[in-house]
Design a protein around this motif. Sequence first.
Motif, PDB file in Angstrom:
ATOM      1  N   SER A 145      42.535  -5.801 -46.276  1.00 37.01           N
ATOM      2  CA  SER A 145      42.211  -6.236 -47.880  1.00 37.01           C
ATOM      3  C   SER A 145      42.709  -7.747 -48.353  1.00 37.01           C
ATOM      4  O   SER A 145      42.328  -8.392 -48.901  1.00 37.01           O
ATOM      5  N   ASP A 146      43.591  -8.299 -47.617  1.00 39.79           N
ATOM      6  CA  ASP A 146      44.333  -9.533 -47.926  1.00 39.79           C
ATOM      7  C   ASP A 146      43.767 -10.844 -47.135  1.00 39.79           C
ATOM      8  O   ASP A 146      43.859 -11.805 -47.605  1.00 39.79           O
ATOM      9  N   ILE A 147      42.525 -10.504 -46.571  1.00 42.81           N
ATOM     10  CA  ILE A 147      41.903 -11.468 -45.887  1.00 42.81           C
ATOM     11  C   ILE A 147      41.109 -12.107 -46.606  1.00 42.81           C
ATOM     12  O   ILE A 147      40.001 -11.636 -47.533  1.00 42.81           O
ATOM     13  N   GLU A 148      40.935 -13.652 -46.929  1.00 40.53           N
ATOM     14  CA  GLU A 148      40.182 -14.320 -47.517  1.00 40.53           C
ATOM     15  C   GLU A 148      39.371 -15.045 -46.754  1.00 40.53           C
ATOM     16  O   GLU A 148      39.995 -16.065 -46.078  1.00 40.53           O
ATOM     17  N   PHE A 149      38.338 -14.892 -46.771  1.00 41.39           N
ATOM     18  CA  PHE A 149      37.267 -15.920 -45.856  1.00 41.39           C
ATOM     19  C   PHE A 149      35.893 -16.357 -46.384  1.00 41.39           C
ATOM     20  O   PHE A 149      35.600 -16.108 -47.765  1.00 41.39           O
ATOM     21  N   THR A 150      35.594 -17.395 -45.596  1.00 44.47           N
ATOM     22  CA  THR A 150      33.899 -17.571 -46.044  1.00 44.47           C
ATOM     23  C   THR A 150      33.289 -17.434 -44.633  1.00 44.47           C
ATOM     24  O   THR A 150      33.633 -17.633 -43.446  1.00 44.47           O
ATOM     25  N   THR A 151      31.751 -17.629 -45.132  1.00 43.59           N
ATOM     26  CA  THR A 151      30.978 -17.253 -43.881  1.00 43.59           C
ATOM     27  C   THR A 151      30.089 -18.601 -43.644  1.00 43.59           C
ATOM     28  O   THR A 151      30.035 -19.359 -44.659  1.00 43.59           O
ATOM     29  N   ARG A 152      29.520 -18.640 -42.431  1.00 42.01           N
ATOM     30  CA  ARG A 152      28.778 -19.846 -42.079  1.00 42.01           C
ATOM     31  C   ARG A 152      27.387 -19.879 -42.894  1.00 42.01           C
ATOM     32  O   ARG A 152      26.932 -18.737 -43.465  1.00 42.01           O
ATOM     33  N   ASP A 153      27.117 -21.202 -43.507  1.00 46.47           N
ATOM     34  CA  ASP A 153      25.794 -21.494 -44.101  1.00 46.47           C
ATOM     35  C   ASP A 153      24.767 -21.183 -42.933  1.00 46.47           C
ATOM     36  O   ASP A 153      24.586 -21.656 -42.038  1.00 46.47           O
ATOM     37  N   ILE A 154      23.500 -20.542 -43.379  1.00 44.62           N
ATOM     38  CA  ILE A 154      22.469 -20.670 -42.505  1.00 44.62           C
ATOM     39  C   ILE A 154      21.163 -21.621 -43.214  1.00 44.62           C
ATOM     40  O   ILE A 154      20.836 -21.529 -44.349  1.00 44.62           O
ATOM     41  N   SER A 155      21.045 -22.663 -42.391  1.00 41.33           N
ATOM     42  CA  SER A 155      20.068 -23.611 -42.845  1.00 41.33           C
ATOM     43  C   SER A 155      18.678 -23.546 -42.327  1.00 41.33           C
ATOM     44  O   SER A 155      18.424 -23.086 -41.242  1.00 41.33           O
ATOM     45  N   VAL A 156      17.771 -23.935 -43.059  1.00 40.82           N
ATOM     46  CA  VAL A 156      16.372 -24.044 -42.516  1.00 40.82           C
ATOM     47  C   VAL A 156      16.038 -25.102 -41.825  1.00 40.82           C
ATOM     48  O   VAL A 156      16.312 -26.293 -42.395  1.00 40.82           O
ATOM     49  N   ALA A 157      15.429 -25.155 -40.608  1.00 42.64           N
ATOM     50  CA  ALA A 157      15.082 -26.517 -39.817  1.00 42.64           C
ATOM     51  C   ALA A 157      14.182 -27.337 -40.686  1.00 42.64           C
ATOM     52  O   ALA A 157      13.177 -26.498 -41.210  1.00 42.64           O
ATOM     53  N   SER A 158      13.815 -28.447 -40.616  1.00 44.98           N
ATOM     54  CA  SER A 158      12.784 -29.250 -41.269  1.00 44.98           C
ATOM     55  C   SER A 158      11.449 -28.740 -40.525  1.00 44.98           C
ATOM     56  O   SER A 158      11.492 -28.796 -39.440  1.00 44.98           O
ATOM     57  N   LEU A 159      10.501 -28.605 -41.529  1.00 45.22           N
ATOM     58  CA  LEU A 159       9.202 -28.073 -40.979  1.00 45.22           C
ATOM     59  C   LEU A 159       8.182 -29.195 -41.102  1.00 45.22           C
ATOM     60  O   LEU A 159       8.123 -29.763 -42.299  1.00 45.22           O
ATOM     61  N   GLU A 160       7.568 -29.677 -40.198  1.00 41.06           N
ATOM     62  CA  GLU A 160       6.678 -30.815 -40.353  1.00 41.06           C
ATOM     63  C   GLU A 160       5.260 -30.139 -41.138  1.00 41.06           C
ATOM     64  O   GLU A 160       4.722 -29.233 -41.024  1.00 41.06           O
ATOM     65  N   GLY A 161       4.837 -31.151 -42.055  1.00 43.27           N
ATOM     66  CA  GLY A 161       3.872 -30.727 -42.983  1.00 43.27           C
ATOM     67  C   GLY A 161       4.061 -30.090 -44.222  1.00 43.27           C
ATOM     68  O   GLY A 161       3.405 -29.543 -45.110  1.00 43.27           O
ATOM     69  N   ILE A 162       5.373 -29.776 -44.327  1.00 41.21           N
ATOM     70  CA  ILE A 162       5.849 -29.062 -45.676  1.00 41.21           C
ATOM     71  C   ILE A 162       6.874 -29.987 -46.437  1.00 41.21           C
ATOM     72  O   ILE A 162       7.812 -30.375 -45.947  1.00 41.21           O
ATOM     73  N   ALA A 163       6.837 -29.954 -47.835  1.00 39.28           N
ATOM     74  CA  ALA A 163       7.509 -30.895 -48.530  1.00 39.28           C
ATOM     75  C   ALA A 163       9.033 -30.609 -48.575  1.00 39.28           C
ATOM     76  O   ALA A 163       9.237 -29.182 -48.423  1.00 39.28           O
ATOM     77  N   PRO A 164       9.957 -31.333 -48.174  1.00 40.91           N
ATOM     78  CA  PRO A 164      11.355 -31.076 -48.167  1.00 40.91           C
ATOM     79  C   PRO A 164      11.996 -30.437 -49.317  1.00 40.91           C
ATOM     80  O   PRO A 164      12.963 -30.167 -49.401  1.00 40.91           O
ATOM     81  N   SER A 165      11.353 -30.635 -50.616  1.00 42.02           N
ATOM     82  CA  SER A 165      11.726 -30.169 -51.880  1.00 42.02           C
ATOM     83  C   SER A 165      10.823 -29.632 -52.557  1.00 42.02           C
ATOM     84  O   SER A 165       9.579 -30.128 -52.283  1.00 42.02           O
ATOM     85  N   GLY A 166      10.992 -28.952 -53.842  1.00 43.17           N
ATOM     86  CA  GLY A 166       9.814 -28.618 -54.695  1.00 43.17           C
ATOM     87  C   GLY A 166       8.938 -27.512 -54.215  1.00 43.17           C
ATOM     88  O   GLY A 166       8.011 -27.455 -54.682  1.00 43.17           O
ATOM     89  N   SER A 167       9.375 -26.856 -52.977  1.00 43.62           N
ATOM     90  CA  SER A 167       8.387 -25.878 -52.594  1.00 43.62           C
ATOM     91  C   SER A 167       9.194 -24.435 -52.752  1.00 43.62           C
ATOM     92  O   SER A 167      10.025 -24.395 -52.192  1.00 43.62           O
ATOM     93  N   ASP A 168       8.325 -23.738 -53.463  1.00 41.68           N
ATOM     94  CA  ASP A 168       8.898 -22.254 -53.751  1.00 41.68           C
ATOM     95  C   ASP A 168       8.892 -21.532 -52.798  1.00 41.68           C
ATOM     96  O   ASP A 168       9.928 -20.634 -52.291  1.00 41.68           O
ATOM     97  N   SER A 169       8.035 -21.564 -51.784  1.00 42.81           N
ATOM     98  CA  SER A 169       7.691 -20.791 -50.650  1.00 42.81           C
ATOM     99  C   SER A 169       8.780 -21.211 -49.629  1.00 42.81           C
ATOM    100  O   SER A 169       9.197 -20.100 -48.965  1.00 42.81           O
ATOM    101  N   LEU A 170       9.117 -22.184 -49.604  1.00 45.83           N
ATOM    102  CA  LEU A 170      10.063 -22.756 -48.608  1.00 45.83           C
ATOM    103  C   LEU A 170      11.428 -22.084 -49.045  1.00 45.83           C
ATOM    104  O   LEU A 170      12.044 -21.391 -48.266  1.00 45.83           O
ATOM    105  N   ARG A 171      11.789 -22.314 -50.459  1.00 42.94           N
ATOM    106  CA  ARG A 171      12.792 -21.464 -50.882  1.00 42.94           C
ATOM    107  C   ARG A 171      12.985 -19.972 -50.643  1.00 42.94           C
ATOM    108  O   ARG A 171      13.843 -19.507 -50.289  1.00 42.94           O
TER     109      ARG A 171
END
Length: 590
Positions: free
Chosen positions: A526-552
């Motif tokens: 119970s005394d262990i404090e930890f964080t996990t690795r983030d999982i990132s999405v690779a950039s996809l050709e033809g899809i906007a890098p931001s403002g895309s609800d479907s990507l999010r």
Amino acid sequence: AAVLEVLLGITICFAQIPESVAFAFMAHVKPPIALHAAWIVGLICSVFGGRPGMVNGATGAFAAIIATFIPNAGTGENGPGIELLFPSVMLAGVLMFIVSATDLSRFITLLPAPVMIGFCNGLAIVIGLAQLHPFKDPDTHNWKQGPEMIWMLVICFSSMLIMEFLPRLPYRIFKVVPSSLVAVISAVILEFAIVRPVGHRTDVIGDVSEFTLDTAFPVPFFMTTKAQSYDFSKVFTADGLSTIIVQGVLLCAVGSIESLMTSEVVESFVKTPSDGNRTLLAMGFGNLISGFLGGMGGNAMIGLSTVNCLNGGRGRLGPSVTALGIMACVMGAFPLLNFIPVAALAGVMLVVVLHTFKWFSLQMLLAALMPKQARKTVGDKLELKVPRIDVFVICVVTVLSNWPAGTNIAYAVGVGVAICAINYAWRSGHQMSWDIEYEGGKKCYDISGPCFFAATNRFIKAMNPDNDPEKVEVRFSDETSIMDYSAMEAMHKIAVSYKAKGKTVVFKSLCRESEKIIHKSKCLVSDIEFTTRDISVASLEGIAPSGSDSLRQTADACVADHSAPSDYPCALDSEDDAGREASASPCTAS
């Protein structure tokens, strides 16, 4: 193709019969017990097994185990305790069912190469030593003397020469006719055309264990006939049941190991996949029927299977014809088997021994014992140096297969696997390493390498709670994961030791699997404090890098499921440690 399979089946049949009889002598049982097992197990495994092209029958591995439970009562005679063999074989069949149903066949991958080499060497020595019994007097147990011994040696060595060198002659007929059959026929001619006319004789099968009409057909082992009468008074005693269980487990173990090894060998020849579970299921059924009908059981035969594949055998027809041929010989042509000299069978099996033993392992042993400078002096001939622990395992498995009394190839394989596992754990435990960095008054330990029981002592000692600053981070690399409770306990001890000093330690970049096992045991750590690795999405050709609800939404689903559809691949971001913080909360009584 069908004609080739049939011809191969007939050829291997005549090679398997003398081997099966020799294995019966080795196991201290009568020959019909081995021959009936050969065709029953062989037919069932050939028709229903998971590896077409593989030959099955009574084997040296089974005989080696059985011989440790049944004392020698003379060549061709059933030794004391024979009545416990058949329930043991049936139990081995049931255990093979369990192994198949629970998918335990996949663990054949845990058998290291040194263990397999030691297995072959140990089995070869066991078979070789068993061939010495016919050359001893059954009453005095001393070596036979005089003309009988001389003629036995002549028959034995002539059979060895024919079996070994006949296939090397540049004539096609000797590629088709099995050399073991020619060796046996030559021995019969030598015995009855030369030895006996001059007033001498050697033992033939009819002298030590005659095939008769009463032994031609298998009957349930508990029935009393002219050919068989067993005392079952010891079966239901504590010692009897214990022997049945131990013998059954060992037969299941060696049979499964050798069959799965043979399946891999056949697969390398025919280039088609094997079904290990189906192989064991059919073998279990074959041993269950074999034991019930008074047979010694069996498994895959690596030597004959190799011969079958090298000559073009690929399907089930050839091994099935082999089994049916043995059945026909036992049930119809059994009088002819009585004329085979026992010394000829010993010669045939000694050649099998010479080909079973891995002779290159002796060069490996010599190279391991010689210092580097001495190996350089010898030259290329001793460029066979492997880690000495592997050579040690080969020697241990080989020796334990035969000595001391009470050991056998099953125990030897277990010891060999244990040594290899301990060696791997020790070496892997010392692969853990760490680097230390300071970032704004914070001390960071960068850990790499597997974190499990063999590495936890070094992990704990690497930390310095007495002298470290108030904030400490332990960052795990992509190659590091928490593999067992020992690693979690080490993390817990580190967390407690820092907390006792009024300091904090955070374990960062844990993989999802490590997070999962920590959460499952949070009451203990119970005394262990930890964080996990983030999982990132690779950039996809033809899809906007931001403002895309479907990507999010896809990224959120990827993080939640730890996987992604093929159109939206996910990758672990090993360099981003700004993960979600999590603390294993203490348990409360419910």
